[in-house]
Write a protein that holds these residues in place. Structure first.
Motif, PDB file in Angstrom:
ATOM      1  N   UNK A 136      38.611  23.298  43.212  1.00 36.31           N
ATOM      2  CA  UNK A 136      39.640  23.936  42.407  1.00 36.31           C
ATOM      3  C   UNK A 136      39.043  25.120  41.648  1.00 36.31           C
ATOM      4  N   UNK A 137      37.825  24.928  41.188  1.00 40.27           N
ATOM      5  CA  UNK A 137      37.167  26.002  40.447  1.00 40.27           C
ATOM      6  C   UNK A 137      36.950  27.219  41.336  1.00 40.27           C
ATOM      7  N   UNK A 138      36.743  27.007  42.634  1.00 43.83           N
ATOM      8  CA  UNK A 138      36.552  28.124  43.553  1.00 43.83           C
ATOM      9  C   UNK A 138      37.810  28.962  43.668  1.00 43.83           C
ATOM     10  N   UNK A 139      38.967  28.339  43.538  1.00 45.34           N
ATOM     11  CA  UNK A 139      40.215  29.098  43.547  1.00 45.34           C
ATOM     12  C   UNK A 139      40.259  30.103  42.402  1.00 45.34           C
ATOM     13  N   UNK A 140      39.611  29.752  41.302  1.00 42.35           N
ATOM     14  CA  UNK A 140      39.626  30.602  40.109  1.00 42.35           C
ATOM     15  C   UNK A 140      38.407  31.520  40.045  1.00 42.35           C
ATOM     16  N   UNK A 141      37.687  31.642  41.119  1.00 40.81           N
ATOM     17  CA  UNK A 141      36.485  32.466  41.145  1.00 40.81           C
ATOM     18  C   UNK A 141      36.803  33.842  41.727  1.00 40.81           C
ATOM     19  N   UNK A 142      36.460  34.885  40.996  1.00 46.07           N
ATOM     20  CA  UNK A 142      36.710  36.248  41.463  1.00 46.07           C
ATOM     21  C   UNK A 142      35.816  36.531  42.669  1.00 46.07           C
ATOM     22  N   UNK A 143      36.363  37.108  43.754  1.00 42.60           N
ATOM     23  CA  UNK A 143      35.560  37.372  44.952  1.00 42.60           C
ATOM     24  C   UNK A 143      34.572  38.515  44.780  1.00 42.60           C
ATOM     25  N   UNK A 144      34.709  39.299  43.708  1.00 38.26           N
ATOM     26  CA  UNK A 144      33.825  40.448  43.505  1.00 38.26           C
ATOM     27  C   UNK A 144      32.656  40.080  42.591  1.00 38.26           C
ATOM     28  N   UNK A 145      32.963  39.633  41.369  1.00 34.61           N
ATOM     29  CA  UNK A 145      31.904  39.325  40.396  1.00 34.61           C
ATOM     30  C   UNK A 145      31.510  37.858  40.413  1.00 34.61           C
ATOM     31  N   UNK A 146      32.280  37.011  41.106  1.00 36.00           N
ATOM     32  CA  UNK A 146      32.091  35.558  41.221  1.00 36.00           C
ATOM     33  C   UNK A 146      32.210  34.836  39.884  1.00 36.00           C
ATOM     34  N   UNK A 147      32.687  35.511  38.839  1.00 39.60           N
ATOM     35  CA  UNK A 147      32.942  34.853  37.564  1.00 39.60           C
ATOM     36  C   UNK A 147      34.312  34.192  37.583  1.00 39.60           C
ATOM     37  N   UNK A 148      34.529  33.272  36.658  1.00 33.68           N
ATOM     38  CA  UNK A 148      35.839  32.633  36.555  1.00 33.68           C
ATOM     39  C   UNK A 148      36.878  33.646  36.088  1.00 33.68           C
ATOM     40  N   UNK A 149      38.071  33.554  36.666  1.00 34.85           N
ATOM     41  CA  UNK A 149      39.147  34.499  36.336  1.00 34.85           C
ATOM     42  C   UNK A 149      40.007  33.940  35.211  1.00 34.85           C
ATOM     43  N   UNK A 150      40.409  34.827  34.311  1.00 35.79           N
ATOM     44  CA  UNK A 150      41.284  34.494  33.196  1.00 35.79           C
ATOM     45  C   UNK A 150      42.447  35.475  33.183  1.00 35.79           C
ATOM     46  N   UNK A 151      43.614  35.056  32.668  1.00 38.01           N
ATOM     47  CA  UNK A 151      44.769  35.950  32.671  1.00 38.01           C
ATOM     48  C   UNK A 151      44.465  37.303  32.036  1.00 38.01           C
ATOM     49  N   UNK A 152      44.991  38.376  32.603  1.00 37.49           N
ATOM     50  CA  UNK A 152      45.850  38.383  33.794  1.00 37.49           C
ATOM     51  C   UNK A 152      45.040  38.294  35.090  1.00 37.49           C
ATOM     52  N   UNK A 153      45.451  37.377  35.975  1.00 35.73           N
ATOM     53  CA  UNK A 153      44.864  37.288  37.313  1.00 35.73           C
ATOM     54  C   UNK A 153      45.749  38.077  38.264  1.00 35.73           C
ATOM     55  N   UNK A 154      45.164  39.019  38.969  1.00 38.22           N
ATOM     56  CA  UNK A 154      45.937  39.902  39.852  1.00 38.22           C
ATOM     57  C   UNK A 154      45.817  39.453  41.303  1.00 38.22           C
ATOM     58  N   UNK A 155      46.827  39.832  42.093  1.00 39.26           N
ATOM     59  CA  UNK A 155      46.778  39.538  43.523  1.00 39.26           C
ATOM     60  C   UNK A 155      47.402  40.695  44.296  1.00 39.26           C
ATOM     61  N   UNK A 197      43.348  37.162  45.398  1.00 35.07           N
ATOM     62  CA  UNK A 197      43.260  37.314  43.946  1.00 35.07           C
ATOM     63  C   UNK A 197      41.997  38.048  43.527  1.00 35.07           C
ATOM     64  N   UNK A 198      42.049  38.582  42.307  1.00 36.28           N
ATOM     65  CA  UNK A 198      40.912  39.316  41.739  1.00 36.28           C
ATOM     66  C   UNK A 198      41.081  39.332  40.223  1.00 36.28           C
ATOM     67  N   UNK A 199      39.968  39.358  39.488  1.00 35.59           N
ATOM     68  CA  UNK A 199      40.058  39.384  38.027  1.00 35.59           C
ATOM     69  C   UNK A 199      40.426  40.774  37.531  1.00 35.59           C
ATOM     70  N   UNK A 200      40.900  40.848  36.305  1.00 33.70           N
ATOM     71  CA  UNK A 200      41.376  42.124  35.760  1.00 33.70           C
ATOM     72  C   UNK A 200      40.251  43.136  35.600  1.00 33.70           C
ATOM     73  N   UNK A 201      39.031  42.658  35.327  1.00 29.66           N
ATOM     74  CA  UNK A 201      37.903  43.582  35.173  1.00 29.66           C
ATOM     75  C   UNK A 201      37.555  44.241  36.495  1.00 29.66           C
ATOM     76  N   UNK A 202      37.489  43.452  37.547  1.00 25.79           N
ATOM     77  CA  UNK A 202      37.106  43.994  38.853  1.00 25.79           C
ATOM     78  C   UNK A 202      38.229  44.791  39.495  1.00 25.79           C
ATOM     79  N   UNK A 203      39.460  44.584  39.058  1.00 25.35           N
ATOM     80  CA  UNK A 203      40.586  45.344  39.618  1.00 25.35           C
ATOM     81  C   UNK A 203      40.374  46.837  39.441  1.00 25.35           C
TER      82      UNK A 203
END
Length: 339
Positions: free
Chosen positions: A70-89, A95-101
């Motif tokens: 489940x934690x892997x679902x919340x892992x950003x594919x770019x930075x591999x850190x956990x994603x927090x809202x807003x999560x973009x797709x 999906x991708x985290x807002x920082x890496x977007x």
């Protein structure tokens, strides 16, 4: 850790695997393929949710035994850190985290489609129901925290590693206290001393070169603890000053158990400072900028040096002692209450 009482629908005419696969991470390419697979699972779940009104469904309890999946679902594919809202797709559900977007110039790193401003609300909602151990659990933290408050806890966790206290360079080394002591001795060649008293002489041939003054650090071992004595020069309101202060190699609560004094003088004059050492959790610059230590104006420093104003020669003495229990640190004796 197990997550109980998650309900999953079972539909006979929809053929896909509803279990979240568990894989070990090896590289970024694998992260992206895994993220693609995880997002396909999310899309399937969303598709299933939209179709349930046309089919007969049986609601069965499902226990997810691998929280890591489940934690892997919340892992950003770019930075591999956990994603927090807003999560973009993207439109394909990756999906991708807002920082890496912003770092990928609004292009999906998996399918290269434009990301747009689509929020993955389903994944954000899933995250709200999850709990995870602190990432410093291997260092001793036993806390379990809701996903969205886990990051806040980890920023102040007492078990998080310490940063290197060396101030002469921007050192990025982190670790526990024994490791940092060895690092200071072996890599920064810091002087190590045992004992709770000290007597140091600081000499500088050109005291007007404040910007190029040497950043000095000495480590003391006493009472089974380590303390860092700093001495440096900097500009304070456009006036050059010298400053000495002590930092405790440990947490703030433990630092309050100790007191220290610093004394500098010459030509029949002296300055004395007494205070509580600051924890190395407080950055070196933070302590310096708070003026929490012995501050010596340059003219006074040159006066202590002999008055010739050609060479700086300061002798700083001091000692460290344990503060009595229940003391407020003032060391003031109240009449009729002190024996």
């Amino acid at each position: 850790m197990e997550i109980d009482n998650i309900e999953c629908v079972s539909v006979s005419d929809v053929g896909f695997d509803d279990e979240i696969p568990h894989h070990q991470h090896h590289n970024n390419h694998h992260h992206r393929n895994h993220n693609h697979q995880n997002n396909n699972n999310l899309q399937n779940l969303q598709f299933l949710s939209s179709k349930t009104h046309n089919v007969n469904v049986n609601v069965v309890p499902l226990t997810i035994n691998h929280t890591t999946s489940v934690h892997e679902l919340l892992e950003c594919p770019v930075c591999t850190n956990s994603m927090y809202p807003p999560i973009h797709q993207c439109h394909n559900g990756h999906t991708i985290c807002s920082t890496c977007k912003t770092r990928v110039h609004n292009r999906c790193p998996t399918c290269r489609q434009e990301l747009g401003d689509i929020r993955c609300l389903a994944l954000e909602k899933v995250a709200e129901s999850l709990e995870f151990p602190c990432k410093y659990n291997s260092l001793g933290c036993t806390g379990i925290f809701p996903y969205y408050s886990k990051l806040k806890h980890e920023a102040i966790c007492n078990f998080r590693p310490y940063s290197c206290p060396y101030a002469g360079s921007e050192c990025s080394v982190v670790g526990d206290i024994p490791y940092l002591v060895s690092h200071l001795r072996d890599d920064h060649k810091v002087d190590m001393h045992s004992g709770y008293t000290f007597n140091h002489r600081y000499v500088k041939s050109n005291p007007r070169e404040v910007e190029n003054a040497t950043w000095m650090l000495t480590v003391f071992n006493c009472y089974g603890q380590y303390f860092c004595l700093h001495f440096e020069a900097f500009q304070l309101s456009m006036a050059p000053v010298y400053m000495a202060f002590l930092r405790f190699m440990g947490d703030e609560n433990d630092a309050r158990n100790y007191r220290y004094s610093l004394e500098v003088g010459g030509n029949g004059r002296k300055l004395i400072w007494e205070g509580t050492p600051r924890s190395i959790r407080d950055g070196h610059r933070k302590v310096r900028d708070s003026h929490d230590g012995l501050i010596i104006q340059r003219n006074m420093a040159l006066f202590f040096s002999g008055g010739e104003k050609k060479e700086l020669k300061l002798r700083v003495t001091g000692r460290i002692w344990k503060d009595p229990p229940n003391s407020d640190g003032s060391n003031v004796c109240i009449p009729n209450l002190c024996s």
